[in-house]
Design a protein around this motif. Structure first.
Motif, short mmCIF file in Angstrom:
data_model
loop_
_atom_site.label_atom_id
_atom_site.label_comp_id
_atom_site.label_asym_id
_atom_site.label_seq_id
_atom_site.Cartn_x
_atom_site.Cartn_y
_atom_site.Cartn_z
N VAL A 130 -5.85 5.79 -3.29
CA VAL A 130 -4.40 5.89 -3.17
C VAL A 130 -3.97 5.33 -1.83
N LEU A 131 -3.05 4.38 -1.86
CA LEU A 131 -2.51 3.77 -0.66
C LEU A 131 -1.03 4.14 -0.54
N GLN A 132 -0.71 4.95 0.45
CA GLN A 132 0.66 5.42 0.63
C GLN A 132 1.20 4.94 1.97
N ARG A 133 2.36 4.31 1.93
CA ARG A 133 2.97 3.78 3.15
C ARG A 133 3.41 4.90 4.08
N GLY A 134 3.92 6.00 3.55
CA GLY A 134 4.40 7.09 4.37
C GLY A 134 3.27 7.93 4.96
N ALA A 135 3.69 8.95 5.70
CA ALA A 135 2.72 9.80 6.41
C ALA A 135 2.04 10.80 5.51
N VAL A 150 -6.80 1.16 -7.85
CA VAL A 150 -6.01 1.34 -6.64
C VAL A 150 -4.60 1.75 -7.05
N VAL A 151 -4.11 2.83 -6.48
CA VAL A 151 -2.75 3.30 -6.74
C VAL A 151 -1.92 3.06 -5.49
N ILE A 152 -0.86 2.28 -5.63
CA ILE A 152 0.05 2.03 -4.51
C ILE A 152 1.24 2.95 -4.67
N GLY A 153 1.41 3.89 -3.73
CA GLY A 153 2.50 4.85 -3.79
C GLY A 153 1.97 6.26 -3.56
N GLY A 154 2.89 7.17 -3.30
CA GLY A 154 2.48 8.55 -3.02
C GLY A 154 3.42 9.58 -3.60
N GLY A 155 4.22 9.17 -4.61
CA GLY A 155 5.14 10.10 -5.25
C GLY A 155 4.52 10.78 -6.45
N VAL A 156 5.38 11.28 -7.32
CA VAL A 156 4.93 12.06 -8.47
C VAL A 156 4.04 11.23 -9.40
#
Length: 493
Positions: A213-218, A189-195
């Motif tokens: 991938v779990l990203q808080r943003g849209a 599980v990857v928490i985040g959506g950046g580089v």
């Protein structure tokens, strides 16, 4: 070395060794700054508590790109008609990664420092006052280093672990473990959506891990053009990654050997969790309070990278630690500029603080190049359309399908990608460029030169791209810009 007896009968080691410049941190930034000042005729010592070569060499740029290159090369070959067979050897890929990380042995980097005339002191350095650094070695002994002219803080940044219930207790991966793991996790599980999140999700999924991938943003890569994040999300999903956006991680726990991530919806179970949610300044234990600065904070600097709020011209903060542009190549750029400023001030020749001078880091604000080594790649420099609008700059956005260029069609069957140019319609120069598609990282420097040089659009017509290469995208963008200007009567955005 001398000693003096303390009131409790113990001995404190003192060593009033003096150099022109004391550098805290032996990553790429610190190494380059020390090299510049030594080449400028000054003496320099670098203080390092971990490995000479820093984060980039062992736990970031080099190992991550080594993990990514094999799958990328295989995909590129398989995208060309007539190429058959081929498979990814996971063990060999991990071994190649280990080689590029020098097997986490810094002997070669330390030898380079010596060959460049740069001294090395191993241990944790902390400021104790103006131009004074005390280094505590692994055995607890201490020595004092004094700088005649400057102390440069080049300690970089560390992965930030958010205060999510239970997260710290499960022993999460950060970028360090995510680039150096000796084995492939079955489920990640990857928490985040950046580089970092996008690159490591790409790498480990290619090596056989089932990734969520779990990203808080849209969306992903939210600081870039929206098309870039959308393309990377589609690419990840295409390789089987479960990408979920708009997700709030509420808690993390261990249960029957699994890591369980609770999101308010369905729980996600995995063998490991990777946190990629940002970076914090590596300044907590540097003695900043001794010179009136806040420990743990990023350090504010002027354009010559001199720390503001500290009297005199002796303290510099270079690289990630000043939060201007958290990229290895930008840290090295800042090191060159700051090093030149330190040498000039030491010689009394004066420092030119005008934009684009040899002593300032102007590119930090208007021309930062970056490449996301995902699938597809994202290469960008300068301002996005939103950033241009926020700055109040009159601009026009021009897009062109990169797959329609002959060089792209030859590069890969069914090539898809896009190029987005942001043009200043008043000055008629390029403000920014974003390229999305396989192999676009190698196209970026031409755009960087155009942005930094503020090359007029009329002059770019004379920069003829070779046929058939992907660089012909420049001609297509210029044609699209010309045609849109003609259709709109020259109206500005």
């Amino acid at each position: 070395m001398t000693t003096r007896e303390q009131s409790d009968g113990s001995e404190q080691h003192t060593d009033p060794a003096t150099w022109d410049v004391v550098v805290l941190g032996a990553g790429p930034t610190g190494e380059n700054l020390a090299d510049v000042v030594v080449r400028g005729g000054l003496s320099a010592v670098v203080v390092e508590a971990e490995l000479v070569g820093g984060e980039c060499s062992y736990w970031a740029c080099m190992p991550s790109k080594a993990l990514l290159r094999g799958p990328e090369a295989l995909a590129a070959a398989q995208a060309v008609g007539g190429v058959t067979g081929g498979a990814l050897d996971v063990a060999a890929t991990l071994a190649r990664r280990d080689g590029f990380a020098a097997h986490w042995d810094d002997a070669g980097q330390a030898r380079w420092l010596s060959s460049a005339g740069i001294d090395l002191v191993r241990g944790h350095g902390r400021l104790t006052g103006e131009r004074t650094v005390v280094v505590t070695a692994e055995d607890g002994s201490e020595r004092t280093l004094t700088a005649r002219h400057a102390v440069a803080v080049c300690t970089g940044s560390t992965a930030m672990v958010p205060p999510v219930e239970g997260l710290a207790e499960v022993g999460p991966w950060t970028s360090r473990e995510g680039t150096s793991s000796p084995e492939v996790p079955g489920r990640l599980v990857v928490i985040g959506g950046g580089v970092v999140a996008c690159e490591l999700a790409t790498a480990w999924s290619a090596l056989g891990s089932r990734v969520t991938v779990l990203q808080r943003g849209a969306g992903l890569l939210t600081g870039l053009e929206p098309a870039a994040g959308a393309a990377v999300a589609a690419g990840l999903r295409g390789r089987g990654v479960d990408v979920r956006t708009g997700v709030q991680v509420r808690s993390v726990r261990r249960e029957e050997g699994d890591v369980v991530v609770a999101t308010g919806g369905s729980d996600v179970r995995a063998d490991q969790v990777l946190v990629a949610t940002g970076r914090a300044a590596a300044t907590t234990h540097l003695g900043l309070e001794s010179v009136g600065l806040e420990p743990g904070a990023f350090l504010d600097v002027d354009d010559s990278l001199r720390v503001t709020g500290v009297p005199g011209s002796w303290l510099y903060a270079v690289g990630d630690v000043n939060h201007r542009a958290l990229l290895t190549h930008m840290g090295k750029y800042q090191a060159r500029q700051a090093g030149a400023a330190i040498v000039a001030r030491a010689r009394g020749t004066g420092v030119d603080l005008a934009d684009w001078s040899p002593h300032v880091a102007t590119a930090d604000t208007v021309a930062v190049p970056s490449v996301v080594f995902s699938d597809p790649q994202v290469a960008s420099v300068g301002r996005t359309a939103q950033q241009a609008a926020d700055a109040g700059l009159p601009h026009r956005v021009v897009e062109y399908a990169l797959g329609n260029v002959a060089g792209s069609a030859l590069y890969a069957d069914g090539y898809t990608g896009t190029a987005i140019a942001v043009v200043d319609t008043e000055r008629q120069v390029l403000l920014g460029m974003t390229l999305v598609g396989p192999g676009v990282g190698e196209l970026l420097h031409a755009a960087t030169v155009a942005v930094v040089g503020e090359v007029p659009i009329a002059r770019l017509w004379h920069a003829v791209p070779a046929f058939p290469t992907m660089s012909e995208i420049w001609l297509r963008l210029l044609e699209t810009l010309r045609d849109s200007d003609s259709d709109s009567g020259g109206a500005q955005s």
